[in-house]
Design a protein around this motif. Structure first.
Motif, PDB file in Angstrom:
ATOM      1  N   GLY A  58     -19.838  24.479 -64.640  1.00  0.00           N
ATOM      2  CA  GLY A  58     -20.457  23.327 -65.066  1.00  0.00           C
ATOM      3  C   GLY A  58     -20.485  22.369 -66.083  1.00  0.00           C
ATOM      4  N   THR A  59     -21.108  21.293 -66.144  1.00  0.00           N
ATOM      5  CA  THR A  59     -20.962  20.404 -67.203  1.00  0.00           C
ATOM      6  C   THR A  59     -22.257  19.882 -67.860  1.00  0.00           C
ATOM      7  N   ILE A  60     -22.192  19.703 -69.014  1.00  0.00           N
ATOM      8  CA  ILE A  60     -23.300  19.015 -69.881  1.00  0.00           C
ATOM      9  C   ILE A  60     -22.757  17.871 -70.499  1.00  0.00           C
ATOM     10  N   THR A  61     -23.567  16.740 -70.259  1.00  0.00           N
ATOM     11  CA  THR A  61     -22.983  15.400 -70.828  1.00  0.00           C
ATOM     12  C   THR A  61     -24.150  14.709 -71.446  1.00  0.00           C
ATOM     13  N   ARG A  62     -23.690  14.414 -72.754  1.00  0.00           N
ATOM     14  CA  ARG A  62     -24.811  13.854 -73.685  1.00  0.00           C
ATOM     15  C   ARG A  62     -24.298  12.479 -73.909  1.00  0.00           C
ATOM     16  N   ALA A  63     -24.964  11.347 -74.016  1.00  0.00           N
ATOM     17  CA  ALA A  63     -24.896  10.097 -74.137  1.00  0.00           C
ATOM     18  C   ALA A  63     -24.384   9.806 -75.568  1.00  0.00           C
ATOM     19  N   ASN A  64     -23.435   8.936 -75.727  1.00  0.00           N
ATOM     20  CA  ASN A  64     -22.780   8.505 -76.932  1.00  0.00           C
ATOM     21  C   ASN A  64     -23.873   8.371 -78.118  1.00  0.00           C
ATOM     22  N   HIS A  65     -23.510   8.885 -79.181  1.00  0.00           N
ATOM     23  CA  HIS A  65     -24.306   8.522 -80.556  1.00  0.00           C
ATOM     24  C   HIS A  65     -25.591   9.235 -80.711  1.00  0.00           C
ATOM     25  N   ILE A  66     -26.238   9.927 -79.687  1.00  0.00           N
ATOM     26  CA  ILE A  66     -27.535  10.263 -79.567  1.00  0.00           C
ATOM     27  C   ILE A  66     -27.616  11.297 -80.293  1.00  0.00           C
ATOM     28  N   VAL A  67     -28.923  11.540 -81.335  1.00  0.00           N
ATOM     29  CA  VAL A  67     -29.084  12.693 -82.240  1.00  0.00           C
ATOM     30  C   VAL A  67     -29.987  13.549 -81.595  1.00  0.00           C
ATOM     31  N   ILE A  68     -29.530  14.716 -81.583  1.00  0.00           N
ATOM     32  CA  ILE A  68     -30.328  16.048 -81.222  1.00  0.00           C
ATOM     33  C   ILE A  68     -30.931  17.006 -82.291  1.00  0.00           C
ATOM     34  N   ARG A  69     -32.108  17.161 -82.435  1.00  0.00           N
ATOM     35  CA  ARG A  69     -32.574  18.229 -83.435  1.00  0.00           C
ATOM     36  C   ARG A  69     -33.343  19.326 -82.587  1.00  0.00           C
ATOM     37  N   TYR A  70     -32.918  20.490 -82.888  1.00  0.00           N
ATOM     38  CA  TYR A  70     -33.363  21.789 -82.439  1.00  0.00           C
ATOM     39  C   TYR A  70     -33.948  22.783 -83.477  1.00  0.00           C
ATOM     40  N   LEU A  71     -35.052  23.089 -82.621  1.00  0.00           N
ATOM     41  CA  LEU A  71     -36.040  24.095 -83.243  1.00  0.00           C
ATOM     42  C   LEU A  71     -35.945  25.464 -82.469  1.00  0.00           C
ATOM     43  N   PRO A  72     -35.049  26.319 -82.978  1.00  0.00           N
ATOM     44  CA  PRO A  72     -35.166  27.691 -82.691  1.00  0.00           C
ATOM     45  C   PRO A  72     -36.343  28.659 -82.474  1.00  0.00           C
ATOM     46  N   GLN A  73     -36.267  29.718 -81.633  1.00  0.00           N
ATOM     47  CA  GLN A  73     -37.335  30.380 -81.809  1.00  0.00           C
ATOM     48  C   GLN A  73     -37.609  31.226 -83.059  1.00  0.00           C
ATOM     49  N   HIS A  74     -36.341  31.744 -83.319  1.00  0.00           N
ATOM     50  CA  HIS A  74     -36.340  32.557 -84.778  1.00  0.00           C
ATOM     51  C   HIS A  74     -35.661  31.937 -85.733  1.00  0.00           C
ATOM     52  N   PRO A  75     -36.061  30.628 -86.594  1.00  0.00           N
ATOM     53  CA  PRO A  75     -35.042  30.053 -87.363  1.00  0.00           C
ATOM     54  C   PRO A  75     -34.771  30.984 -88.544  1.00  0.00           C
ATOM     55  N   GLU A  76     -33.558  30.657 -89.236  1.00  0.00           N
ATOM     56  CA  GLU A  76     -33.102  31.202 -90.540  1.00  0.00           C
ATOM     57  C   GLU A  76     -32.949  30.138 -91.589  1.00  0.00           C
ATOM     58  N   PHE A  77     -33.015  30.795 -92.711  1.00  0.00           N
ATOM     59  CA  PHE A  77     -32.895  29.888 -93.941  1.00  0.00           C
ATOM     60  C   PHE A  77     -32.085  30.500 -95.024  1.00  0.00           C
ATOM     61  N   ASN A  78     -31.611  29.931 -95.964  1.00  0.00           N
ATOM     62  CA  ASN A  78     -30.820  30.304 -97.418  1.00  0.00           C
ATOM     63  C   ASN A  78     -32.045  31.038 -98.015  1.00  0.00           C
ATOM     64  N   GLN A  79     -31.968  32.201 -97.978  1.00  0.00           N
ATOM     65  CA  GLN A  79     -33.282  33.097 -98.835  1.00  0.00           C
ATOM     66  C   GLN A  79     -33.208  32.795-100.389  1.00  0.00           C
ATOM     67  N   ASP A  80     -32.051  32.109-101.000  1.00  0.00           N
ATOM     68  CA  ASP A  80     -32.117  31.885-102.307  1.00  0.00           C
ATOM     69  C   ASP A  80     -32.790  30.471-102.535  1.00  0.00           C
ATOM     70  N   LYS A  81     -33.005  29.855-101.573  1.00  0.00           N
ATOM     71  CA  LYS A  81     -33.517  28.355-102.185  1.00  0.00           C
ATOM     72  C   LYS A  81     -35.067  28.499-101.864  1.00  0.00           C
ATOM     73  N   ASN A  82     -35.714  27.453-102.508  1.00  0.00           N
ATOM     74  CA  ASN A  82     -36.994  27.268-102.134  1.00  0.00           C
ATOM     75  C   ASN A  82     -37.369  26.377-101.107  1.00  0.00           C
ATOM     76  N   VAL A  83     -38.802  26.408-100.635  1.00  0.00           N
ATOM     77  CA  VAL A  83     -39.129  25.726 -99.391  1.00  0.00           C
ATOM     78  C   VAL A  83     -38.709  24.321 -99.403  1.00  0.00           C
ATOM     79  N   LEU A  84     -38.982  23.755-100.459  1.00  0.00           N
ATOM     80  CA  LEU A  84     -38.885  22.256-100.480  1.00  0.00           C
ATOM     81  C   LEU A  84     -37.282  21.917-100.297  1.00  0.00           C
ATOM     82  N   GLN A  85     -36.388  22.411-100.968  1.00  0.00           N
ATOM     83  CA  GLN A  85     -35.162  22.567-100.856  1.00  0.00           C
ATOM     84  C   GLN A  85     -34.524  22.498 -99.383  1.00  0.00           C
TER      85      GLN A  85
END
Length: 622
Positions: A58-85
């Motif tokens: 099957g196929t998934i088609t996205r409109a040109n130039h749209i910006v998608i932001r995704y919140l995962p169920q279990h996010p991961e971050f760089n452990q060495d940075k602070n929360v604001l960074q």
């Protein structure tokens, strides 16, 4: 405008098919709630839309130039940075560099992250999820993909997010099991069921009605098919009494009807375990205190749990709700006070998080419900608690009970590590209930459990004869199941309210209104005392407005008009919400508070009008 189009996608994991030629689309401005039982592929669909996974076909088609932001169920971050960074990373541009940091700090404050320099490695799982949510909301986007955004949010935070998403103008697809949240935010529900998708152009309440209509139509069509089949079969059995071409057509019609697939009825989780007998002494808490460092979480809390009690603990994140649950369960000790547990009490503790290691504080032969070995087979996990389970329908084997909990024979003999997060929570719930407890502790049961399981759990609790204690931010669940609310307030104090969440919210609104009125009267008295002190003892005094009175006099009529308009609007909303008792109660509480404030404003206006008249007369004298 069509932003995303999905055509006939197929997706499998090992031998498990999640999607079978499923189709789906997203239009500009749509706010979609994605629902379905755990393990049907909701999170997988979001990942495919976000281009983090590919469909098998099957196929998934996205409109040109749209910006998608995704919140995962279990996010991961760089452990060495602070929360604001971490929040600012990827969100700072030349145009917004002066405003984005202030906006980020404002959002973090609203969601309970107050130390902006704290290393991400020190955050809990819930705090990381909230940090990821802030990062997603800060960035300009056309489409938001949110996987369980309300998990780990307390009631005030959930209210803030609800209002934010209602005002947000972009498109949205979210997975959540918060039914009040779904009802308020979404304008379309997409259900994933047996590899297919079903779309309903409505919110959650409308979805329930439309799905019932769809199932009734399918069942009516099936009854008609079976009726025609019986007639055709009878005709064939009598033999041909007409020309052979007509006979052949009848046989083809019969075979086509016979081979047509009947609508598959939804499997439902079934809970019917029997609790053990509860004696005279249940659980008694005497002057419980608990703190960490300088922070006091619980200060002198006492309560005796009654037979059949339904108690909900609410409060902001980190206030000590789960701590109190663990003290009751005997997992952690209190600093002072006593926990008296009756000899007949058999506890079942449903933990908020699945532990990666066994709890070493558990007593010998005590079941650690929070621990799951990813390498253990599903059926052995249940058998560790009970080989056979007593239910209202009789004695069932562990395998039969697993089937009632929607675990197929293949899944029962596969390792726990292969289950989805929601399936693990459902399995954990089964193990807790399979032990036949008479005192159930549910710590955030609505996180990661699908709506179908939550509905059956609520029905189960209706029939359950033991004691239920829960920590939850799910307003619907609290309204549906609880009879008493304990709210964690400042300095470790816990206040008792009768009824569910809505009754608590109404009572809090009344208390705030009374407190506001009391403060107003107190301030008026103080002003009068100050006026008397400043009054000169000699000679007649020239009347005049104080600076604050002058400002108030200039705006008070507009304030009164605005309040009258608000009350009229609320009265219209009450008429429209006559069938939604929860919303109706919330509107009534707001209306009562507004009417009280209007009365106070009217009294104040009369005083200022009289004062203005006296000032005019005084001017004539002088």
């Amino acid at each position: 405008m069509n932003l995303i189009n999905i055509e006939k996608i197929t997706k499998s994991y090992t031998d498990r098919k999640l999607f079978d030629e499923a189709s789906f689309s997203l239009q500009d401005g749509e706010k979609i709630g994605l629902i379905g039982i755990n393990g049907t592929g909701k999170s997988t669909l979001l990942k495919m839309i976000a281009d983090l996974e590919e469909p098998d076909e099957g196929t998934i088609t996205r409109a040109n130039h749209i910006v998608i932001r995704y919140l995962p169920q279990h996010p991961e971050f760089n452990q060495d940075k602070n929360v604001l960074q971490c929040v600012l990373e990827g969100n700072v541009t030349e145009e917004n560099q002066w405003s984005i940091e202030s906006e980020a700090k404002s959002m973090m404050t609203k969601l309970g992250i107050l130390d902006f320099e704290q290393p991400v490695g020190q955050l809990s799982g819930g705090q990381r999820k909230r940090l990821a949510l802030i990062s997603v909301l800060l960035s300009p986007a056309d489409v938001l993909l949110l996987d369980e955004p309300t998990n780990h949010l307390d009631n005030d935070m959930a209210d803030w997010l609800e209002e934010y998403l209602k005002k947000w103008r972009g498109a949205l697809i979210m997975i959540t099991h918060d039914r009040y949240f779904l009802d308020s935010v979404t304008n379309r529900i997409v259900e994933i069921d047996k590899g297919a998708t079903y779309s309903y152009e409505t919110n959650y309440s409308g979805f329930l009605e439309l799905k019932t209509q769809r199932e009734e139509m399918e069942q009516a069509s099936e009854r008609k098919r079976q009726s025609i089949l019986r007639v055709e079969l009878e005709w064939i059995r009598r033999g041909a009494r007409a020309r052979s071409t007509k006979q052949k057509a009848h046989i083809q019609r019969y075979e086509e009807l016979r081979d047509r697939e009947a609508p598959v009825q939804d499997s439902k989780v079934e809970l019917s375990s029997i609790s053990t007998r509860l004696g005279r002494t249940t659980v008694e808490l005497e002057h419980i205190c608990k703190g960490y460092g300088d922070r006091k979480l619980i200060d002198d809390f006492s309560y005796i749990f009654l037979k059949g009690d339904r108690v909900g603990f609410i409060g902001e994140n980190g206030c000590g709700k789960s701590t109190l649950m663990k003290i009751i369960a005997g997992i952690i000790p209190q600093d002072s006070g006593n926990v008296i547990v009756g000899q007949t009490v058999k506890m079942g503790y449903y933990a908020q998080e699945i532990a990666s290691e066994k709890n070493q504080s558990n007593q010998e032969n005590e079941i650690d419900f929070s621990y799951m070995d990813p390498n253990q087979r599903v059926i052995d996990y249940v058998k560790d608690t009970a080989e056979y389970i007593h239910t209202v329908d009789g004695v069932l084997s562990a395998s039969a009970m697993l089937e009632k909990f929607l675990f197929s024979a293949d899944q029962q003999y596969s390792p726990i590590g292969k289950l989805s997060g929601g399936e693990k929570k459902r399995l954990n719930l089964l193990r807790v209930l399979a032990s036949s407890p008479n005192f159930i502790l549910l710590d955030e049961p609505t996180n990661n459990l699908d709506i179908a399981t939550l509905t059956i759990l609520e029905d189960y609790l209706d029939r359950y004869e033991g004691i239920v204690v829960t920590v939850s931010h799910d307003r619907y669940f609290l309204d549906r199941t609880m009879k008493r609310i304990f709210a964690f307030e400042d300095s470790g104090k816990i206040k008792q309210y009768e009824g569910g969440y809505t009754e608590y919210a109404i009572r809090k609104a009344e208390e705030s209104s009374i407190e506001m009125e009391g403060n107003s009267q107190k301030n008026a008295k103080i002003q009068n005392v100050e006026k008397e002190k400043k009054a000169k003892p000699k000679g007649p005094q020239k009347l005049k407005f104080t600076y604050n009175e002058k400002k108030e006099y200039e705006t008070i009529e507009a304030d009164i008009a605005a309040l009258e308009e608000k009350i009229e609007k609320l009265e219209n909303e009450m008429a429209a919400a006559s069938t939604d008792f929860v919303k109706l109660n919330q509107i009534m509480a707001d209306k009562e508070a507004s009417e009280s404030l209007l009365e106070e404003k009217m009294n104040r206006w009369m005083y200022l009008e009289e004062l203005a008249a006296k000032i005019e007369e005084d001017k004539k004298i002088y």
